[in-house]
Design a protein around this motif. Structure first.
Motif, short mmCIF file in Angstrom:
data_model
loop_
_atom_site.label_atom_id
_atom_site.label_comp_id
_atom_site.label_asym_id
_atom_site.label_seq_id
_atom_site.Cartn_x
_atom_site.Cartn_y
_atom_site.Cartn_z
N ALA A 287 0.82 -1.21 0.00
CA ALA A 287 0.00 0.00 0.00
C ALA A 287 0.85 1.26 0.00
O ALA A 287 0.54 2.23 -0.70
CB ALA A 287 -0.92 0.00 1.21
N ASP A 288 1.94 1.28 0.78
CA ASP A 288 2.77 2.48 0.85
C ASP A 288 3.42 2.78 -0.49
O ASP A 288 3.51 3.94 -0.92
CB ASP A 288 3.83 2.34 1.95
N THR A 291 0.89 4.19 -3.00
CA THR A 291 0.61 5.60 -2.71
C THR A 291 1.71 6.50 -3.26
O THR A 291 1.44 7.55 -3.85
CB THR A 291 0.45 5.81 -1.20
N LYS A 315 -6.01 -1.81 1.81
CA LYS A 315 -5.60 -0.77 2.76
C LYS A 315 -5.79 0.64 2.20
O LYS A 315 -5.90 1.60 2.97
CB LYS A 315 -4.12 -0.95 3.14
N ILE A 316 -5.79 0.76 0.88
CA ILE A 316 -5.89 2.09 0.26
C ILE A 316 -6.99 2.11 -0.80
O ILE A 316 -6.90 2.84 -1.79
CB ILE A 316 -4.54 2.50 -0.38
N LYS A 319 -8.19 5.48 -1.78
CA LYS A 319 -7.24 6.24 -2.60
C LYS A 319 -7.25 5.75 -4.05
O LYS A 319 -7.08 6.54 -4.99
CB LYS A 319 -5.83 6.15 -2.02
#
Length: 472
Positions: A287-288, A291, A315-316, A319
């Motif tokens: 997820a990081d 992003t 998790k995102i 987004k």
């Protein structure tokens, strides 16, 4: 003319007395402009020709139209390669072939937006392993279509699983792995004969562990921050390359007779992305990292079509929806490396529930044969977690959403009038383990029929090596 001899001066004076100087003056003012340099953006055009088909109507059948609707005891009529009408009752021509679909289901053909058939074909041997150009972390100038082996038996097996179109991607060793190609899943001698007409190209990118592992001891990148630096430098170089060509075009239009920039095939593909002509498909698990990649696409003003694998997409999910990025996912693969560790079986339903574009993909020559069952697993896992998604909504994961990610939804991916007649008649509920594809149509032509072994595709590679009973 201070260096001209007296004899030459007299000769020129005599010439001027007999020939008007006006045309010579005009010629001096006019400089012949060099030919305009242009780049052929389609040097390997599709030569696809649809399988011939007859006007056909399927009656008394349960229909999932691919865009969220379900019709019981409905009818689908297609002719001349296109869907003509879908509904509870439809008008059809007297010469149409009538198929009674009582107890059966019909859906749009499955579209796998992540396949390596043809570039990692079966049998899996080194001589046909052509998916990763592991010579540099930045190789966007290679094209997957130039590695596609049409004799790969996997194409026929996928067709028997209801797959009518698929995107062939390079592997994920590099930061920029190269161009992808969208194919029609029809038996053929050449890649060009399979190439989906007018489908946009894609460009494969990869983040995370794979580039680190491959290049960590080859000069880098060896860290995730090195990965990002590599992307950003390449995008910056592509912007400079575009400015060089823009200046050339402006100078040419102004009659300045400029010299064309030297072509760079890597930067040419990246410029296609920045121009909006080529779609980014990005291998990314965490997820990081996803992003960060969405921040980077804003920095350089391009659009990511889909994150592939996206094990932490849940998790995102919000987004992904906000940034209009699809997530192309497995139903339940996880844990085979650290970046795949934090997966959950409800990943696909969670992404869907957030109004993001969720896709079921294969990335596997066996998984592509049962993508309907992979979608069924994800759908049922969501149900058990309290995420109530209907089957008709979930089928979007297999047709409409992958078509959107590939830029071909205006042509296929749903059973709507005017679209390509790419559809599957199933023996029963396609979310059942026991259901098989009974008939598969591509552009209205019957490409596969379960009860007719003579119609089953057999690649040139298999001829003389397998018998009729060996093809399942």
């Amino acid at each position: 003319m201070k260096h001209t001899s007296s004899k030459l001066a007299i000769a020129l004076a005599c010439l001027c007395s007999t020939v008007s100087m006006q045309p010579i003056a005009q010629a001096e003012e006019q400089t012949e402009q060099a030919p305009h340099v242009s780049i052929n953006t389609d040097p390997y055009p599709s030569t696809y020709t649809p399988i011939s088909g007859k006007p056909t109507v399927i009656i008394n059948v349960t229909i999932l139209d691919g865009v969220g609707s379900r019709i019981e005891n409905g009818m689908v009529y297609f002719a001349d390669g296109k869907i003509v009408a879908v509904g509870e009752t439809v008008d059809y021509s007297n010469d149409a072939v009538v198929i009674d679909g009582k107890g059966k289901w019909v859906t749009p053909g499955i579209i796998d937006n992540h396949s390596h058939l043809g570039v990692y074909p079966t049998p899996s041997v080194g001589s046909t392993s052509d998916g990763n150009e592991m010579t540099s972390p930045v190789t966007p100038g290679v094209w997957a279509e130039h590695s596609v082996w049409p004799q790969d038996p996997g194409f026929g097996r996928a067709l028997a699983g209801g797959v009518t179109s698929l995107q062939i991607l390079p592997g994920s060793a590099n930061l920029f792995g190269g161009r992808s190609v969208v194919l029609k899943n029809v038996p053929s001698r050449t890649m060009q004969d399979m190439k989906f007409p007018d489908a946009p190209y894609g460009m494969k990118m990869a983040c995370g562990e794979n580039p680190k592992r491959v290049y960590g001891k080859k000069g880098g990148p060896m860290t995730r921050m090195g990965n990002v630096k590599g992307y950003r430098q390449a995008w910056s170089d592509a912007q400079n390359y575009m400015r060089e060509w823009e200046k050339y075009e402006a100078d040419y239009e102004a009659g300045k007779n400029p010299k064309a920039p030297k072509r760079n095939l890597d930067l040419e593909t990246m410029a296609g992305v920045l121009n909006g002509d080529i779609r980014v498909h990005m291998h990314c698990y965490r997820a990081d990292e996803m992003t960060v990649m969405m921040d980077m696409m804003k920095e350089f003003d391009y659009q990511i079509a889909a994150f592939h694998h996206a094990v932490e997409g849940y998790k995102i999910a919000d987004k992904l929806a906000e940034n209009n990025v699809c997530a192309s996912m497995w139903a339940d693969w996880w844990g085979f490396k650290l970046e795949a560790y934090d997966g959950i079986r409800e990943n696909i339903p969670v992404v869907h529930a957030a109004n993001a574009c969720a896709i079921v993909h294969s990335d596997d020559e066996l998984g592509i044969q049962r993508l309907n069952q992979e979608a069924a697993k994800a759908w049922s896992d969501g149900k058990r977690a309290g995420i109530d998604i209907s089957m008709e909504e979930a089928w979007q994961w297999l047709s409409a959403n992958p078509a959107k990610s590939l830029g071909i939804f205006d042509k296929t991916g749903s059973l709507e009038a005017g679209k390509n007649a790419d559809l599957v008649l199933w023996t029963g509920n396609p979310f059942s383990t026991y259901t098989k594809a009974e008939q598969v149509f591509v552009d209205g032509g019957k490409a596969y029929e379960l009860g007719n072994p003579d119609s089953w595709p057999l690649s040139d590679f298999e001829v003389g090596q397998v018998g009729e009973g060996d093809v399942k």
